[in-house]
Design an enzyme around this catalytic site. Structure first.
Site, PDB file in Angstrom:
ATOM      1  N   LYS A  14       3.860   4.786   4.077  1.00  0.00           N
ATOM      2  CA  LYS A  14       3.728   6.177   3.626  1.00  0.00           C
ATOM      3  C   LYS A  14       3.986   7.200   4.728  1.00  0.00           C
ATOM      4  CE  LYS A  14       1.317   5.931  -0.660  1.00  0.00           C
ATOM      5  NZ  LYS A  14       0.832   4.537  -0.784  1.00  0.00           N
ATOM      6  N   GLU A  68      -1.658  15.725  -2.264  1.00  0.00           N
ATOM      7  CA  GLU A  68      -2.599  15.089  -3.181  1.00  0.00           C
ATOM      8  C   GLU A  68      -2.828  13.669  -2.686  1.00  0.00           C
ATOM      9  OE1 GLU A  68       0.605  14.852  -3.562  1.00  0.00           O
ATOM     10  OE2 GLU A  68       0.784  12.705  -3.973  1.00  0.00           O
ATOM     11  N   SER A  71       4.511  -3.669   2.449  1.00  0.00           N
ATOM     12  CA  SER A  71       4.425  -2.207   2.538  1.00  0.00           C
ATOM     13  C   SER A  71       3.253  -1.726   3.390  1.00  0.00           C
ATOM     14  CB  SER A  71       4.343  -1.600   1.147  1.00  0.00           C
ATOM     15  OG  SER A  71       3.285  -2.207   0.407  1.00  0.00           O
TER      16      SER A  71
HETATM   17  C1  PLP Z   1       0.875   3.709  -1.898  1.00  0.00           C
HETATM   18  C2  PLP Z   1       1.223   2.321  -1.571  1.00  0.00           C
HETATM   19  C3  PLP Z   1       2.091   1.552  -2.396  1.00  0.00           C
HETATM   20  C4  PLP Z   1       2.644   2.039  -3.695  1.00  0.00           C
HETATM   21  O1  PLP Z   1       3.411   3.185  -3.667  1.00  0.00           O
HETATM   22  P1  PLP Z   1       5.005   3.173  -3.752  1.00  0.00           P
HETATM   23  O2  PLP Z   1       5.355   4.626  -3.784  1.00  0.00           O
HETATM   24  O3  PLP Z   1       5.418   2.448  -4.990  1.00  0.00           O
HETATM   25  O4  PLP Z   1       5.505   2.490  -2.533  1.00  0.00           O
HETATM   26  C5  PLP Z   1       2.403   0.273  -1.994  1.00  0.00           C
HETATM   27  N1  PLP Z   1       1.889  -0.266  -0.872  1.00  0.00           N
HETATM   28  C6  PLP Z   1       1.051   0.423  -0.064  1.00  0.00           C
HETATM   29  C7  PLP Z   1       0.516  -0.241   1.161  1.00  0.00           C
HETATM   30  C8  PLP Z   1       0.679   1.737  -0.385  1.00  0.00           C
HETATM   31  O5  PLP Z   1      -0.146   2.410   0.417  1.00  0.00           O
END
Ligand code: PLP
Length: 431
Positions: free
Chosen positions: A100, A122, A389
């Site tokens: 993010k 947000e 992610s």
């Molecule tokens: C917020 C988040 C997601 C999901 O959001 P996307 O916009 O679909 O990437 C996935 N993995 C993590 C670690 C997150 O913090």
């Protein structure tokens, strides 16, 4: 693929409406926000797409603040067990623990170039709020984060960290007191204050131009990959897998491969099962309908009247009723396949990769890993890259409660006991 693929939006939309096909996206906002959106679009073109200086500054921040490039790891032990070559792109090693920050630091830098002095954002679980707070601290901007009152109670560690990073967290008391109410409140604030204030949106959704802006910043992930894979093999991987909430990590990870032949797979939150309110899977779900909400047209989990349904997932980051418009388009034209993973499957995948590869993935990312475990059963000797992610440290309150309930409860009660002893040692005497 017989239909035209949109790598970016045209006039704010992804796709051409024709027969069974739809155009997703758009800018379905109150009139009062159009000037702010127009200004944002102009800033996006002028700085993000056209300015060499902006690109250089952003890359310096990626390198020296975020910690990029994040590594591509060959998962040797898992590969052996799964009869495929598994690689992990570890976004969890980025500052603040997830992808993010790639978008947050980009948007805050853009805000600064556009002459804004104040950032609003947000947040649901707090991950986007955390990334935005860190970016604001780094670039010296005032930061206000809107968060549902219920989420504030549930996510104390992230609220604590946002405040530590200097942000002001505003409790939203309206509606269900969760993410969608926080979005509404942030938009309301923006419509009142857009002269000095920039709204940093956290995923590839919302009104145009946000889906394009967020994808652009997140595409650093696939850009790095095109170089990093050369260390391991020639050409492209066979399969790429990412988890899907709003779509930012998946689109950033897939972006440079959309025009290739690589099999792209998105994994959604299957939650506890297929019933209404039990999951957050929007593809191949009888409760998913074409609709317009929070500024864009896409697929939403809703009742037949279009009211958004409650969603559920063990991972807060995937627990959302809508899906980004570009992903809806890429699914419709057949470019991306979608699977879902249950809570239990994500937890299993988390433990498997922790033990075989020494990686604690976030619960969101564990859905992508669960997808990889499923796919690996049906193919052999394929090069599969999974996007991790985020890292799993943030999930201790959920994973410990689920996997080792008694010991976790004992630990927490011990903590409380010790705190009571140190905080109010004279309580009994005073009475
Ligand atoms: C917020 C988040 C997601 C999901 O959001 P996307 O916009 O679909 O990437 C996935 N993995 C993590 C670690 C997150 O913090």
């Amino acid at each position: 693929m017989k239909h035209k693929m949109f790598l970016k939006s045209k006039k704010g939309f992804f796709g051409i409406p024709k027969g069974d096909l739809h155009a997703f996206g758009g800018q379905y906002m109150p009139e009062i926000l159009y000037p702010a959106l127009k200004e944002l679009e102009e800033g996006y073109y002028k700085y993000v797409l056209k300015s060499k200086e902006f690109k250089e500054e952003l890359h310096t921040l990626y390198r020296e603040f975020v910690g990029r490039p994040t590594p591509l790891i060959y998962a040797k032990n898992a590969s052996k067990i799964l009869n495929n070559e598994i690689y992990l792109k570890f976004e969890g090693l980025a500052n603040t623990g997830a992808h993010k920050i790639n978008n947050a630091i980009g948007q805050v830098l853009l805000a600064k170039k556009m002459g804004k002095t104040r950032i609003i954002a947000e947040t649901g679980a707090g991950q986007h709020g955390l990334a935005t707070s860190a970016a604001c601290a780094k670039l010296g901007m005032e930061c206000v984060v809107f968060m549902g009152a219920r989420d504030i109670k549930r996510q104390f560690p992230n609220v604590f960290n946002m405040e530590l990073l200097g942000a002001k967290v505003v409790s939203v008391e309206s509606g269900s007191q969760t993410l969608k109410d926080a979005v509404n409140e942030a938009l309301r604030e923006w419509s009142k204050e857009s002269k000095n204030t920039f709204y940093v949106l956290g995923s590839t959704l919302g009104p145009y131009p946000y889906p394009d802006i967020v994808r652009e910043f997140q595409s650093i992930i696939s850009k790095e990959l095109t170089k990093q894979t050369r260390k391991f093999f020639k050409g492209n991987p066979d399969i790429m897998i990412a988890c899907v909430g709003g779509g930012s990590n998946s689109l950033g990870f897939f972006n440079h491969y959309l025009k290739s032949q690589v099999r792209l797979i998105g994994v959604e939150a299957g939650g506890r099962g297929s019933g209404a309110g039990e999951n957050a899977a929007r593809m191949d779900n009888k409760n998913a309908h074409l609709g317009i909400a929070q500024g864009y047209k896409s697929l939403f989990l809703s009742d037949k009247y279009g009211n958004l349904l409650e969603t559920y997932s063990i991972s807060a980051g995937l627990d959302y009723a809508g899906i980004g418009p570009q992903l809806a388009h890429l699914k419709e034209i057949g470019r991306i396949e979608f699977l879902s993973a249950l809570d239990s499957e994500a937890l299993e995948a988390l433990q498997f990769f922790a033990k075989t590869e020494g990686i604690l993935a976030a619960l969101e990312s564990s859905h992508a890993l669960a997808g990889a475990l499923k796919i690996a059963k049906s193919v052999k000797n394929k090069k599969i890259i999974v996007n991790i992610s985020g890292r799993g440290d943030k999930d201790i309150f959920i994973t410990a409660k689920t996997l080792q309930k008694e010991r976790w409860a004992e630990f927490l009660s011990q903590e409380i006991y010790e705190m009571q002893n140190t905080l109010t040692p004279t309580k009994g005497i005073q009475k």
